[in-house]
Design a protein around this motif. Sequence first.
Motif, PDB file in Angstrom:
ATOM      1  N   GLU A   4       1.054  -1.273   0.028  1.00 44.63           N
ATOM      2  CA  GLU A   4       0.090   0.077   0.007  1.00 44.63           C
ATOM      3  C   GLU A   4       0.912   1.236  -0.033  1.00 44.63           C
ATOM      4  N   GLN A   5       2.012   1.109   0.180  1.00 48.97           N
ATOM      5  CA  GLN A   5       3.074   2.314   0.318  1.00 48.97           C
ATOM      6  C   GLN A   5       3.461   2.609  -1.280  1.00 48.97           C
ATOM      7  N   TYR A   6       3.391   1.854  -2.113  1.00 48.07           N
ATOM      8  CA  TYR A   6       3.885   1.827  -3.414  1.00 48.07           C
ATOM      9  C   TYR A   6       2.736   1.816  -4.554  1.00 48.07           C
ATOM     10  N   ASP A   7       3.037   2.545  -5.851  1.00 48.34           N
ATOM     11  CA  ASP A   7       2.147   2.482  -6.673  1.00 48.34           C
ATOM     12  C   ASP A   7       2.465   2.102  -7.960  1.00 48.34           C
ATOM     13  N   PHE A   8       1.870   1.727  -8.888  1.00 49.02           N
ATOM     14  CA  PHE A   8       2.240   1.114 -10.090  1.00 49.02           C
ATOM     15  C   PHE A   8       1.516   1.983 -11.254  1.00 49.02           C
ATOM     16  N   VAL A   9       2.351   2.330 -12.397  1.00 48.86           N
ATOM     17  CA  VAL A   9       1.690   2.879 -13.565  1.00 48.86           C
ATOM     18  C   VAL A   9       2.198   2.410 -14.683  1.00 48.86           C
ATOM     19  N   ILE A  10       1.483   2.614 -15.976  1.00 47.33           N
ATOM     20  CA  ILE A  10       1.732   2.160 -16.949  1.00 47.33           C
ATOM     21  C   ILE A  10       1.941   3.319 -18.058  1.00 47.33           C
ATOM     22  N   GLY A  11       2.987   3.560 -18.693  1.00 48.74           N
ATOM     23  CA  GLY A  11       3.219   4.394 -19.791  1.00 48.74           C
ATOM     24  C   GLY A  11       3.267   3.881 -21.289  1.00 48.74           C
ATOM     25  N   ALA A  12       2.525   4.519 -22.041  1.00 52.41           N
ATOM     26  CA  ALA A  12       2.421   3.809 -23.621  1.00 52.41           C
ATOM     27  C   ALA A  12       2.892   4.841 -24.676  1.00 52.41           C
ATOM     28  N   THR A  22       7.300  -1.453 -33.653  1.00 55.52           N
ATOM     29  CA  THR A  22       5.898  -1.226 -34.235  1.00 55.52           C
ATOM     30  C   THR A  22       5.490  -2.238 -35.336  1.00 55.52           C
ATOM     31  N   ARG A  23       6.607  -2.816 -35.776  1.00 51.59           N
ATOM     32  CA  ARG A  23       6.157  -4.109 -36.915  1.00 51.59           C
ATOM     33  C   ARG A  23       5.363  -5.205 -36.064  1.00 51.59           C
ATOM     34  N   THR A  24       6.057  -5.339 -35.087  1.00 52.54           N
ATOM     35  CA  THR A  24       5.432  -6.567 -34.032  1.00 52.54           C
ATOM     36  C   THR A  24       4.514  -6.135 -33.127  1.00 52.54           C
ATOM     37  N   TYR A  25       4.392  -5.026 -32.487  1.00 57.20           N
ATOM     38  CA  TYR A  25       3.555  -4.655 -31.332  1.00 57.20           C
ATOM     39  C   TYR A  25       2.938  -3.247 -31.814  1.00 57.20           C
ATOM     40  N   ARG A  26       1.961  -2.866 -31.409  1.00 60.62           N
ATOM     41  CA  ARG A  26       1.298  -1.861 -31.777  1.00 60.62           C
ATOM     42  C   ARG A  26       1.753  -0.589 -30.673  1.00 60.62           C
ATOM     43  N   ALA A  27       2.123  -0.924 -29.510  1.00 60.89           N
ATOM     44  CA  ALA A  27       2.661  -0.005 -28.861  1.00 60.89           C
ATOM     45  C   ALA A  27       3.943  -0.359 -27.953  1.00 60.89           C
ATOM     46  N   LEU A  28       4.617   0.468 -27.344  1.00 63.15           N
ATOM     47  CA  LEU A  28       5.590   0.279 -26.152  1.00 63.15           C
ATOM     48  C   LEU A  28       5.309   0.396 -24.996  1.00 63.15           C
ATOM     49  N   LEU A  29       5.127  -0.415 -24.134  1.00 64.75           N
ATOM     50  CA  LEU A  29       4.576  -0.035 -22.803  1.00 64.75           C
ATOM     51  C   LEU A  29       5.865  -0.192 -21.643  1.00 64.75           C
ATOM     52  N   ILE A  30       5.736   0.714 -20.777  1.00 64.62           N
ATOM     53  CA  ILE A  30       6.754   0.738 -19.609  1.00 64.62           C
ATOM     54  C   ILE A  30       5.988   0.674 -18.356  1.00 64.62           C
ATOM     55  N   CYS A  31       6.150  -0.126 -17.411  1.00 62.78           N
ATOM     56  CA  CYS A  31       5.564  -0.355 -16.480  1.00 62.78           C
ATOM     57  C   CYS A  31       6.602  -0.023 -15.044  1.00 62.78           C
ATOM     58  N   ILE A  32       6.067   0.964 -14.290  1.00 63.26           N
ATOM     59  CA  ILE A  32       6.852   1.557 -13.291  1.00 63.26           C
ATOM     60  C   ILE A  32       6.169   1.371 -11.835  1.00 63.26           C
ATOM     61  N   SER A  33       6.999   0.500 -10.875  1.00 62.26           N
ATOM     62  CA  SER A  33       6.627   0.665  -9.574  1.00 62.26           C
ATOM     63  C   SER A  33       7.276   1.664  -8.565  1.00 62.26           C
ATOM     64  N   PHE A  34       6.823   2.282  -7.923  1.00 63.22           N
ATOM     65  CA  PHE A  34       7.356   3.601  -7.210  1.00 63.22           C
ATOM     66  C   PHE A  34       6.629   3.771  -6.011  1.00 63.22           C
ATOM     67  N   SER A  35       7.497   4.370  -4.967  1.00 63.28           N
ATOM     68  CA  SER A  35       7.027   4.939  -3.695  1.00 63.28           C
ATOM     69  C   SER A  35       6.097   5.983  -4.047  1.00 63.28           C
ATOM     70  N   HIS A  36       4.750   6.031  -3.401  1.00 63.93           N
ATOM     71  CA  HIS A  36       3.889   7.139  -3.514  1.00 63.93           C
ATOM     72  C   HIS A  36       4.217   8.176  -2.707  1.00 63.93           C
ATOM     73  N   VAL A  37       5.147   7.888  -1.743  1.00 64.28           N
ATOM     74  CA  VAL A  37       5.591   9.135  -0.882  1.00 64.28           C
ATOM     75  C   VAL A  37       6.623   9.911  -1.508  1.00 64.28           C
ATOM     76  N   THR A  38       7.641   9.103  -1.870  1.00 64.63           N
ATOM     77  CA  THR A  38       9.073   9.694  -2.330  1.00 64.63           C
ATOM     78  C   THR A  38       9.224   9.882  -3.888  1.00 64.63           C
ATOM     79  N   ILE A  89      10.759   5.148 -26.200  1.00 66.52           N
ATOM     80  CA  ILE A  89      10.991   5.062 -24.506  1.00 66.52           C
ATOM     81  C   ILE A  89      10.836   6.291 -23.997  1.00 66.52           C
ATOM     82  N   ALA A  90      11.042   7.198 -24.427  1.00 66.96           N
ATOM     83  CA  ALA A  90      11.054   8.638 -23.858  1.00 66.96           C
ATOM     84  C   ALA A  90       9.656   9.112 -23.853  1.00 66.96           C
ATOM     85  N   ILE A  91       8.786   8.712 -24.791  1.00 66.96           N
ATOM     86  CA  ILE A  91       7.270   8.976 -24.835  1.00 66.96           C
ATOM     87  C   ILE A  91       6.610   8.244 -23.745  1.00 66.96           C
TER      88      ILE A  91
END
Length: 110
Positions: A4-12, A22-38, A89-91
Amino acid sequence: MESEQYDFVIGAARIKSLNPITRTYRALLICISFSHVTGMILDVQMDGICGLTSRFIQDIMVGHSIYTEYENILKQIEYRYCGGSKIMIAIAVKDAYNKIKSRRQKMSPM
């Protein structure tokens, strides 16, 4: 580590280039687990990209705060990663950051 101290976000990222991702997948996804406090990033995983690239980006991001070191993370990706998927990746990182920023603004007292 209590979950409960950590959050999870997905960027696309969706780009209309003829990148191998893009030839294989429609999008690149990045999953990030992080402390919601810091904002400290605990783990990063990418979908639609080779394992070595995912680990490289993970090494750049883990241990840094998405709240206070976001610009530096993007600079490190720009400077250190020389692959053709750099823009995607930057996007995806920006998309994840914008989701976090939007949620924090909604949750902060006025």
